[in-house]
Design a protein around this motif. Structure first.
Motif, PDB file in Angstrom:
ATOM      1  N   UNK A  26     105.519 134.491  18.383  1.00 49.56           N
ATOM      2  CA  UNK A  26     106.570 134.275  19.219  1.00 49.56           C
ATOM      3  C   UNK A  26     107.604 135.392  19.224  1.00 49.56           C
ATOM      4  N   UNK A  27     108.177 135.750  21.030  1.00 46.16           N
ATOM      5  CA  UNK A  27     109.136 136.645  21.068  1.00 46.16           C
ATOM      6  C   UNK A  27     110.307 136.094  20.622  1.00 46.16           C
ATOM      7  N   UNK A  28     110.876 136.691  19.532  1.00 41.83           N
ATOM      8  CA  UNK A  28     113.062 135.596  19.335  1.00 41.83           C
ATOM      9  C   UNK A  28     113.790 136.969  20.463  1.00 41.83           C
ATOM     10  N   UNK A  29     114.036 136.201  21.572  1.00 39.02           N
ATOM     11  CA  UNK A  29     114.959 137.236  22.454  1.00 39.02           C
ATOM     12  C   UNK A  29     116.538 137.112  21.979  1.00 39.02           C
ATOM     13  N   UNK A  30     116.764 138.226  21.997  1.00 44.10           N
ATOM     14  CA  UNK A  30     118.804 138.500  21.575  1.00 44.10           C
ATOM     15  C   UNK A  30     119.709 137.257  22.962  1.00 44.10           C
ATOM     16  N   UNK A  31     121.004 137.478  21.956  1.00 43.10           N
ATOM     17  CA  UNK A  31     121.897 136.260  22.866  1.00 43.10           C
ATOM     18  C   UNK A  31     121.770 137.330  23.820  1.00 43.10           C
ATOM     19  N   UNK A  32     122.424 138.846  22.626  1.00 45.17           N
ATOM     20  CA  UNK A  32     122.794 138.996  24.635  1.00 45.17           C
ATOM     21  C   UNK A  32     122.247 140.278  25.005  1.00 45.17           C
ATOM     22  N   UNK A  33     121.384 140.605  26.197  1.00 49.44           N
ATOM     23  CA  UNK A  33     120.529 141.467  27.030  1.00 49.44           C
ATOM     24  C   UNK A  33     120.751 142.040  27.799  1.00 49.44           C
ATOM     25  N   UNK A  34     120.688 143.695  27.927  1.00 53.46           N
ATOM     26  CA  UNK A  34     121.224 143.882  28.626  1.00 53.46           C
ATOM     27  C   UNK A  34     119.728 145.347  29.931  1.00 53.46           C
ATOM     28  N   UNK A  35     118.616 144.802  28.711  1.00 54.76           N
ATOM     29  CA  UNK A  35     117.654 145.531  29.910  1.00 54.76           C
ATOM     30  C   UNK A  35     117.496 146.808  28.630  1.00 54.76           C
ATOM     31  N   UNK A  36     116.413 146.767  27.818  1.00 59.84           N
ATOM     32  CA  UNK A  36     116.335 147.698  26.738  1.00 59.84           C
ATOM     33  C   UNK A  36     115.002 146.640  25.687  1.00 59.84           C
ATOM     34  N   UNK A  37     114.482 147.247  25.166  1.00 64.73           N
ATOM     35  CA  UNK A  37     113.594 147.378  24.401  1.00 64.73           C
ATOM     36  C   UNK A  37     114.645 145.913  23.299  1.00 64.73           C
ATOM     37  N   UNK A  38     115.382 146.544  22.880  1.00 61.98           N
ATOM     38  CA  UNK A  38     115.887 146.186  22.096  1.00 61.98           C
ATOM     39  C   UNK A  38     116.223 144.162  22.822  1.00 61.98           C
ATOM     40  N   UNK A  39     116.208 143.433  23.769  1.00 56.92           N
ATOM     41  CA  UNK A  39     116.448 142.578  23.810  1.00 56.92           C
ATOM     42  C   UNK A  39     115.564 141.537  23.233  1.00 56.92           C
ATOM     43  N   UNK A  40     114.468 142.343  22.998  1.00 59.63           N
ATOM     44  CA  UNK A  40     113.372 141.326  21.534  1.00 59.63           C
ATOM     45  C   UNK A  40     113.977 141.705  20.887  1.00 59.63           C
ATOM     46  N   UNK A  41     115.156 140.383  20.118  1.00 65.59           N
ATOM     47  CA  UNK A  41     115.193 140.835  18.407  1.00 65.59           C
ATOM     48  C   UNK A  41     114.802 140.847  17.543  1.00 65.59           C
ATOM     49  N   UNK A  42     112.720 139.862  17.452  1.00 66.63           N
ATOM     50  CA  UNK A  42     112.138 140.453  16.882  1.00 66.63           C
ATOM     51  C   UNK A  42     110.878 139.727  17.596  1.00 66.63           C
ATOM     52  N   UNK A  43     110.127 139.512  16.638  1.00 63.83           N
ATOM     53  CA  UNK A  43     109.027 138.256  16.598  1.00 63.83           C
ATOM     54  C   UNK A  43     108.835 137.051  15.447  1.00 63.83           C
ATOM     55  N   UNK A  44     108.766 136.115  15.536  1.00 65.65           N
ATOM     56  CA  UNK A  44     109.013 135.522  14.732  1.00 65.65           C
ATOM     57  C   UNK A  44     107.293 134.356  14.167  1.00 65.65           C
ATOM     58  N   UNK A  45     107.229 133.787  13.460  1.00 60.02           N
ATOM     59  CA  UNK A  45     105.956 132.887  13.258  1.00 60.02           C
ATOM     60  C   UNK A  45     105.840 132.108  14.331  1.00 60.02           C
ATOM     61  N   UNK A  46     104.801 131.577  14.669  1.00 61.46           N
ATOM     62  CA  UNK A  46     104.608 130.530  16.193  1.00 61.46           C
ATOM     63  C   UNK A  46     103.194 130.287  15.182  1.00 61.46           C
ATOM     64  N   UNK A  47     103.239 128.737  15.736  1.00 62.15           N
ATOM     65  CA  UNK A  47     102.199 127.786  15.505  1.00 62.15           C
ATOM     66  C   UNK A  47     101.491 127.098  16.249  1.00 62.15           C
ATOM     67  N   UNK A  48     101.725 127.640  17.474  1.00 60.56           N
ATOM     68  CA  UNK A  48     101.178 126.471  18.680  1.00 60.56           C
ATOM     69  C   UNK A  48     100.175 127.846  19.479  1.00 60.56           C
ATOM     70  N   UNK A  49      99.183 128.035  20.522  1.00 59.42           N
ATOM     71  CA  UNK A  49      98.059 128.812  20.977  1.00 59.42           C
ATOM     72  C   UNK A  49      98.302 129.452  21.833  1.00 59.42           C
TER      73      UNK A  49
END
Length: 314
Positions: free
Chosen positions: A124-147
């Protein structure tokens, strides 16, 4: 023979571009924690969205919202992150097919090691704490156990204060090794001498030397000192001041055929009004203390060269 030189070389510049309606909506959506794709005529959902179908070239504007969760389709482990990469610790480059999308998004996955990453894992997406309208607003992905999330649903693409342009810094870091021929050339410049190499076949003298004749394809080794005076073959008048360059405009940048050289090199012309520079003008180098290359070339006071003496060097 002087040692072969090595030096770091950085090519860096800001790349500024405006955004069309699709990219504007995508990046503004990231700022608002919303991932948008675009639906093609045949029903495929593309993430990241594009303005034209890559298969049919049809214009596409049908925006949809997809999930912030997805599945890894392929990956590669990065043990040694480089400066300015998304994470400072080792991570995986991943292609993630977000829920509701038919294409994959390239980003990074924060994982403790390569053994924790596999094709098909849920993230799942880990969102950046400060977002400006860039691809880096997705800080990274992290493991996710959900469906999986639900199917994509239409989105207007409208947000308050939309992002209309971006500035993307581009940077390439090299270790430059000029080779033996150019190392000898640079060593000669330290003594305010200009040295080229003569082709044993066509007898042209190349400055700067390249180690081989680009015309004949044979190695060059015979060193020849040329100049220091030369002839202006062609030139242009520069009217736009470059950032960080301490030279007032207008000024003249010219091709200069040094005496004895088989081709012209670049140099700035000074010591003469810009509108008096001409083809055939005879010039000589002006050096500044502590510099390796001539600062500029100035008129030598000799009569202009006859056109026939430099016409092959235009």
């Amino acid at each position: 023979m002087p040692p072969v030189l090595r030096a770091p070389l950085v090519v860096e510049f800001p790349f500024t571009r405006s955004l069309g309606p699709i990219q504007s909506a995508f990046l503004t959506g990231l700022r608002e924690r919303t991932v948008l794709g675009v639906r093609t005529v045949d029903g495929r959902v593309l993430v990241p969205p594009v303005e034209y179908d890559p298969v049919t070239a049809d214009e596409i504007r049908d925006l949809v919202e997809v999930g912030a969760t997805g599945t890894v389709t392929t990956w590669a482990w990065n043990e040694h992150p480089r400066p300015r990469q998304p994470l400072a610790t080792p991570f995986a480059w991943v292609l993630v097919r977000l829920d509701g999308a038919d294409t994959s998004l390239l980003h990074v996955l924060d994982a403790p090691g390569p053994d924790a990453v596999r094709t098909g894992m849920r993230v799942r997406v880990r969102w950046a704490s400060e977002r400006t309208g860039a691809i880096t607003d997705i800080a990274c992905f992290e493991p996710y156990a959900g469906g999986p999330a639900g199917p994509p649903h239409p989105h207007s693409g409208s947000f308050p204060e939309p992002v209309t342009g971006i500035v993307a810094p581009a940077r390439l870091d090299y270790t430059c090794t000029p080779g033996r021929a150019q190392s000898r050339h640079l060593a000669a410049l330290d003594g305010r001498r200009t040295v080229g190499e003569r082709c044993p076949s066509c007898r042209k003298v190349y400055v700067p030397p390249r180690g081989a004749c680009p015309t004949c394809g044979v190695a060059t080794d015979e060193q020849v000192e040329v100049g220091p005076r030369g002839t202006v073959t062609t030139f242009c008048i520069v009217n736009i001041k470059a950032k960080g360059l301490d030279i007032e405009v207008p000024y003249v940048y010219a091709h200069i055929a040094l005496d004895g050289a088989g081709l012209a090199l670049h140099g700035r012309i000074g010591g003469i009004p810009y509108d008096e520079v001409r083809m055939g003008l005879r010039v000589e180098p002006v050096w500044r203390e502590g510099t390796r290359h001539p600062d500029h070339y100035r008129p030598s006071g000799e009569p202009d060269a006859d056109y026939d003496t430099y016409k092959e060097l235009l």
